[in-house]
Scaffold this motif. Structure first.
Motif, PDB file in Angstrom:
ATOM      1  N   THR A  55       0.848  -1.193   0.000  1.00  0.00           N
ATOM      2  CA  THR A  55       0.000   0.000   0.000  1.00  0.00           C
ATOM      3  C   THR A  55       0.885   1.246   0.000  1.00  0.00           C
ATOM      4  O   THR A  55       1.545   1.551   1.002  1.00  0.00           O
ATOM      5  CB  THR A  55      -0.914   0.003   1.252  1.00  0.00           C
ATOM      6  OG1 THR A  55      -1.597  -1.257   1.298  1.00  0.00           O
ATOM      7  CG2 THR A  55      -1.921   1.133   1.191  1.00  0.00           C
ATOM      8  N   GLU A  56       0.900   1.958  -1.141  1.00  0.00           N
ATOM      9  CA  GLU A  56       1.896   3.022  -1.316  1.00  0.00           C
ATOM     10  C   GLU A  56       1.830   4.114  -0.256  1.00  0.00           C
ATOM     11  O   GLU A  56       2.858   4.567   0.243  1.00  0.00           O
ATOM     12  CB  GLU A  56       1.777   3.622  -2.724  1.00  0.00           C
ATOM     13  CG  GLU A  56       2.256   2.652  -3.789  1.00  0.00           C
ATOM     14  CD  GLU A  56       2.475   3.293  -5.147  1.00  0.00           C
ATOM     15  OE1 GLU A  56       2.276   4.524  -5.269  1.00  0.00           O
ATOM     16  OE2 GLU A  56       2.853   2.562  -6.078  1.00  0.00           O
ATOM     17  N   GLU A  57       0.591   4.541   0.117  1.00  0.00           N
ATOM     18  CA  GLU A  57       0.531   5.660   1.074  1.00  0.00           C
ATOM     19  C   GLU A  57       1.084   5.275   2.453  1.00  0.00           C
ATOM     20  O   GLU A  57       1.463   6.142   3.234  1.00  0.00           O
ATOM     21  CB  GLU A  57      -0.877   6.271   1.184  1.00  0.00           C
ATOM     22  CG  GLU A  57      -1.994   5.293   1.491  1.00  0.00           C
ATOM     23  CD  GLU A  57      -2.592   4.673   0.223  1.00  0.00           C
ATOM     24  OE1 GLU A  57      -3.768   4.292   0.263  1.00  0.00           O
ATOM     25  OE2 GLU A  57      -1.878   4.579  -0.809  1.00  0.00           O
ATOM     26  N   LEU A  58       1.153   3.959   2.749  1.00  0.00           N
ATOM     27  CA  LEU A  58       1.702   3.518   4.033  1.00  0.00           C
ATOM     28  C   LEU A  58       3.219   3.271   3.959  1.00  0.00           C
ATOM     29  O   LEU A  58       3.870   3.037   4.974  1.00  0.00           O
ATOM     30  CB  LEU A  58       1.016   2.222   4.491  1.00  0.00           C
ATOM     31  CG  LEU A  58      -0.482   2.322   4.813  1.00  0.00           C
ATOM     32  CD1 LEU A  58      -1.061   0.941   5.104  1.00  0.00           C
ATOM     33  CD2 LEU A  58      -0.728   3.264   5.989  1.00  0.00           C
ATOM     34  N   ILE A  59       3.752   3.317   2.734  1.00  0.00           N
ATOM     35  CA  ILE A  59       5.175   3.017   2.532  1.00  0.00           C
ATOM     36  C   ILE A  59       5.969   4.270   2.175  1.00  0.00           C
ATOM     37  O   ILE A  59       7.059   4.503   2.686  1.00  0.00           O
ATOM     38  CB  ILE A  59       5.332   1.941   1.418  1.00  0.00           C
ATOM     39  CG1 ILE A  59       4.715   0.624   1.894  1.00  0.00           C
ATOM     40  CG2 ILE A  59       6.801   1.749   1.034  1.00  0.00           C
ATOM     41  CD1 ILE A  59       4.650  -0.461   0.830  1.00  0.00           C
ATOM     42  N   LEU A  60       5.370   5.094   1.312  1.00  0.00           N
ATOM     43  CA  LEU A  60       6.113   6.253   0.799  1.00  0.00           C
ATOM     44  C   LEU A  60       6.220   7.399   1.811  1.00  0.00           C
ATOM     45  O   LEU A  60       6.799   8.443   1.519  1.00  0.00           O
ATOM     46  CB  LEU A  60       5.490   6.746  -0.517  1.00  0.00           C
ATOM     47  CG  LEU A  60       5.549   5.731  -1.682  1.00  0.00           C
ATOM     48  CD1 LEU A  60       4.828   6.259  -2.909  1.00  0.00           C
ATOM     49  CD2 LEU A  60       6.989   5.368  -2.043  1.00  0.00           C
ATOM     50  N   ASN A  61       5.664   7.185   3.020  1.00  0.00           N
ATOM     51  CA  ASN A  61       5.805   8.207   4.077  1.00  0.00           C
ATOM     52  C   ASN A  61       6.890   7.808   5.081  1.00  0.00           C
ATOM     53  O   ASN A  61       6.963   8.338   6.187  1.00  0.00           O
ATOM     54  CB  ASN A  61       4.471   8.429   4.803  1.00  0.00           C
ATOM     55  CG  ASN A  61       3.973   7.162   5.495  1.00  0.00           C
ATOM     56  OD1 ASN A  61       4.573   6.093   5.344  1.00  0.00           O
ATOM     57  ND2 ASN A  61       2.895   7.271   6.246  1.00  0.00           N
ATOM     58  N   ALA A  62       7.741   6.858   4.710  1.00  0.00           N
ATOM     59  CA  ALA A  62       8.787   6.361   5.620  1.00  0.00           C
ATOM     60  C   ALA A  62       9.922   7.373   5.756  1.00  0.00           C
ATOM     61  O   ALA A  62      10.188   8.156   4.841  1.00  0.00           O
ATOM     62  CB  ALA A  62       9.342   5.051   5.071  1.00  0.00           C
ATOM     63  N   ASP A  63      10.588   7.327   6.927  1.00  0.00           N
ATOM     64  CA  ASP A  63      11.854   8.070   7.079  1.00  0.00           C
ATOM     65  C   ASP A  63      13.017   7.202   6.624  1.00  0.00           C
ATOM     66  O   ASP A  63      14.026   7.692   6.135  1.00  0.00           O
ATOM     67  CB  ASP A  63      12.059   8.452   8.551  1.00  0.00           C
ATOM     68  CG  ASP A  63      11.003   9.447   9.013  1.00  0.00           C
ATOM     69  OD1 ASP A  63      10.968  10.561   8.456  1.00  0.00           O
ATOM     70  OD2 ASP A  63      10.199   9.097   9.905  1.00  0.00           O
ATOM     71  N   VAL A  64      12.860   5.893   6.825  1.00  0.00           N
ATOM     72  CA  VAL A  64      13.900   4.959   6.400  1.00  0.00           C
ATOM     73  C   VAL A  64      13.215   3.625   6.063  1.00  0.00           C
ATOM     74  O   VAL A  64      12.212   3.259   6.678  1.00  0.00           O
ATOM     75  CB  VAL A  64      14.982   4.778   7.501  1.00  0.00           C
ATOM     76  CG1 VAL A  64      14.395   4.196   8.782  1.00  0.00           C
ATOM     77  CG2 VAL A  64      16.137   3.903   7.029  1.00  0.00           C
ATOM     78  N   VAL A  65      13.771   2.936   5.058  1.00  0.00           N
ATOM     79  CA  VAL A  65      13.189   1.660   4.625  1.00  0.00           C
ATOM     80  C   VAL A  65      14.260   0.578   4.675  1.00  0.00           C
ATOM     81  O   VAL A  65      15.372   0.762   4.169  1.00  0.00           O
ATOM     82  CB  VAL A  65      12.626   1.768   3.182  1.00  0.00           C
ATOM     83  CG1 VAL A  65      12.214   0.395   2.658  1.00  0.00           C
ATOM     84  CG2 VAL A  65      11.446   2.725   3.147  1.00  0.00           C
ATOM     85  N   MET A  66      13.925  -0.545   5.330  1.00  0.00           N
ATOM     86  CA  MET A  66      14.800  -1.717   5.276  1.00  0.00           C
ATOM     87  C   MET A  66      14.220  -2.666   4.238  1.00  0.00           C
ATOM     88  O   MET A  66      13.105  -3.140   4.377  1.00  0.00           O
ATOM     89  CB  MET A  66      14.855  -2.407   6.635  1.00  0.00           C
ATOM     90  CG  MET A  66      16.003  -3.430   6.777  1.00  0.00           C
ATOM     91  SD  MET A  66      16.014  -4.868   5.690  1.00  0.00           S
ATOM     92  CE  MET A  66      14.717  -5.860   6.412  1.00  0.00           C
ATOM     93  N   LYS A  67      14.996  -2.924   3.189  1.00  0.00           N
ATOM     94  CA  LYS A  67      14.557  -3.816   2.120  1.00  0.00           C
ATOM     95  C   LYS A  67      15.218  -5.181   2.315  1.00  0.00           C
ATOM     96  O   LYS A  67      16.441  -5.270   2.435  1.00  0.00           O
ATOM     97  CB  LYS A  67      14.963  -3.216   0.769  1.00  0.00           C
ATOM     98  CG  LYS A  67      14.658  -4.105  -0.428  1.00  0.00           C
ATOM     99  CD  LYS A  67      15.055  -3.441  -1.739  1.00  0.00           C
ATOM    100  CE  LYS A  67      16.530  -3.520  -2.042  1.00  0.00           C
ATOM    101  NZ  LYS A  67      17.044  -4.907  -2.239  1.00  0.00           N
ATOM    102  N   SER A  68      14.402  -6.242   2.350  1.00  0.00           N
ATOM    103  CA  SER A  68      14.957  -7.594   2.453  1.00  0.00           C
ATOM    104  C   SER A  68      15.814  -7.898   1.221  1.00  0.00           C
ATOM    105  O   SER A  68      15.496  -7.438   0.115  1.00  0.00           O
ATOM    106  CB  SER A  68      13.820  -8.614   2.573  1.00  0.00           C
ATOM    107  OG  SER A  68      13.125  -8.379   3.778  1.00  0.00           O
ATOM    108  N   PRO A  69      16.892  -8.688   1.420  1.00  0.00           N
ATOM    109  CA  PRO A  69      17.834  -8.906   0.318  1.00  0.00           C
ATOM    110  C   PRO A  69      17.221  -9.559  -0.924  1.00  0.00           C
ATOM    111  O   PRO A  69      17.695  -9.369  -2.029  1.00  0.00           O
ATOM    112  CB  PRO A  69      18.924  -9.788   0.932  1.00  0.00           C
ATOM    113  CG  PRO A  69      18.413 -10.236   2.254  1.00  0.00           C
ATOM    114  CD  PRO A  69      17.351  -9.292   2.677  1.00  0.00           C
ATOM    115  N   GLY A  70      16.119 -10.327  -0.727  1.00  0.00           N
ATOM    116  CA  GLY A  70      15.515 -11.009  -1.875  1.00  0.00           C
ATOM    117  C   GLY A  70      14.765 -10.104  -2.836  1.00  0.00           C
ATOM    118  O   GLY A  70      14.399 -10.523  -3.937  1.00  0.00           O
TER     119      GLY A  70
END
Length: 444
Positions: A55-70
């Protein structure tokens, strides 16, 4: 501070738990399904999550994002985050700011799991308070949240290193570099090599880089790029420098800070040339951390090895069955075939990651009597080896692959599962593939 975690697997859930503990507003989003046990952990810890969507509106408001390596960087949600200038980092990068433990970071195309487990074994046997994490075992972030280890041994994939900006291991190991995962690097080998060397980019004069001095890609990169870390090379042919590992009179020798450690090769628990190198790398770490020589020697003698890596399963009617499911690239298979001393029925196939089978030709000619292709699409393997091996058969089931191999093998032969490919076409992962192989052998 809002922390968004992309991917609800081991590293994602571990990061979420650490983030929550450190006062972040945490949200976990997985485009696939999150496993039930992980959902439970997130819910118990009061962490918001979603699966089977982003859900973009819940993700694009992040201060920092941890992306899983996969998750590849070319996924649209990741592209949007990068366009917005939101930092996208790896679990290691996130967790390291919350611990002052010393870390040993280990990467390479092959041998990194064996070297990581062997290094961990050496440090643990000496009584150090050591954790094992990264690409293996329990999530690093999770351990930082719950345990107080003085040292962590981290197995680092190129994908984890891609998300690193400030992290530096005190001791880094680069076991070797050969083409792998090129599908994630626009089929550009140099991008992949550059990724691996991120392990040393933040190291200082107080740190160490242990590496294979015979590896062409490593040699070329070090010729053209300056590093600050102290170099500790190892080699099977000749003494590489003042510090480092080499072979003399059938002994492993390792000199660190003018201290010589020596041990007969035939006392090593692990067999094969590549494992001598893995042992040299782990020994150098132990010496740098001032572990007693006697402890190093004992640990190298009693190490148990790694499941799914040249693991001898059973001998049936004089045929040895060997599980090397962890060989997901050509270079790993090269080591496997190189260590075979009997005629071999080779089970190969899966999801091709841009493999070039040319370097295997001499070994296949010399050692392989039949090939069993185990994959949804085997055309590339068939085209590569059609003229080299007399017998080639195809199957999409592990039990059938093992039965076919049994029919093709005679007393004194070996059956080797060494797929050279990822497992996702027919299996959950390489462990699942290896376990099914072992089960099929026990069912014979």
């Amino acid at each position: 501070m809002r922390l968004v975690v992309l991917g609800g697997g081991e590293s994602g859930v571990g990061t979420a738990i650490l983030g929550k503990k450190k006062g972040y507003d945490v949200f976990v989003s997985d485009f696939g399904k999150i496993k039930e046990n992980y959902k439970e952990v997130l819910t118990i810890n009061g962490i918001a999550w979603e699966d089977e969507k982003h859900t973009e509106e819940l993700i694009l408001n992040a201060d920092v994002v941890m992306k899983s390596p996969g998750i590849p960087e070319k996924v649209s949600i990741v592209k949007k985050l990068i366009e917005k200038g939101i930092p996208v980092i790896s679990e290691i990068e996130f967790a390291i700011q919350f611990t002052d433990a010393t870390t040993v970071g280990i990467t390479g195309s092959n041998g990194k799991t064996t070297t990581t487990l062997l290094t961990y074994h050496l440090l643990k046997q000496s009584g150090l308070n050591v954790g094992l994490a990264g690409n293996i075992g329990k999530s690093f972030a999770w351990q930082v949240a719950e345990n107080k280890h003085d040292i962590y041994v981290l197995e680092l994939s190129s994908f984890q290193l891609d998300g690193i900006f400030n992290y530096k291991p005190h001791i880094a190991i680069l076991t070797n570099i050969s083409p792998d995962h090129l599908d994630r690097y626009n089929y550009d080998y140099n991008l992949y090599i550059h990724s691996k060397f991120r392990i040393t980019k933040n190291q200082t004069e107080a740190d160490y880089l242990i590496y294979d001095n015979e590896d062409e890609a490593i040699q070329n990169w070090l010729k053209n790029n300056k590093i600050k870390a102290n170099k500790v090379p190892f080699s099977l042919t000749g003494k590489p420098g003042n510090d480092g590992g080499y072979i003399q009179d059938n002994n492993i020798n390792s000199i660190i800070k003018n201290e010589l450690f020596t041990m007969p090769i035939n006392e090593l628990a692990l067999e094969g040339k590549h494992n001598i190198k893995n042992a040299m790398a782990a020994t150098a770490v132990a010496q740098l951390l001032n572990i007693r020589k006697q402890t190093i020697r004992e640990s190298l003698t009693n190490f148990q090895g790694v499941e799914h890596r040249l693991e001898k399963v059973l001998k049936i009617q004089g045929v040895q069955y060997i599980n090397d499911s962890k060989a997901t690239n050509v270079n790993s298979v090269f080591y496997a075939l190189d260590s075979m001393s009997t005629p071999t029925v080779w089970i190969v196939g899966g999801v091709d990651k841009g493999n070039d089978y040319d370097e295997l030709m001499p070994l296949v000619r010399e050692k392989v009597k039949a090939i069993v292709c185990l994959g949804v699409d085997n055309s590339k393997i068939i085209n590569a080896f059609n003229n080299v091996v007399d017998v080639m058969v195809e199957t999409t089931s592990m039990s059938e692959a093992v039965q076919l191999a049994q029919r093709l093998a005679e007393k004194g032969d070996s059956v080797l599962l060494s797929p050279a490919c990822a497992s996702f076409d027919l299996f959950e992962n390489y462990e699942d593939r290896g376990k099914q192989f072992k089960q099929a052998i026990h069912n014979l």
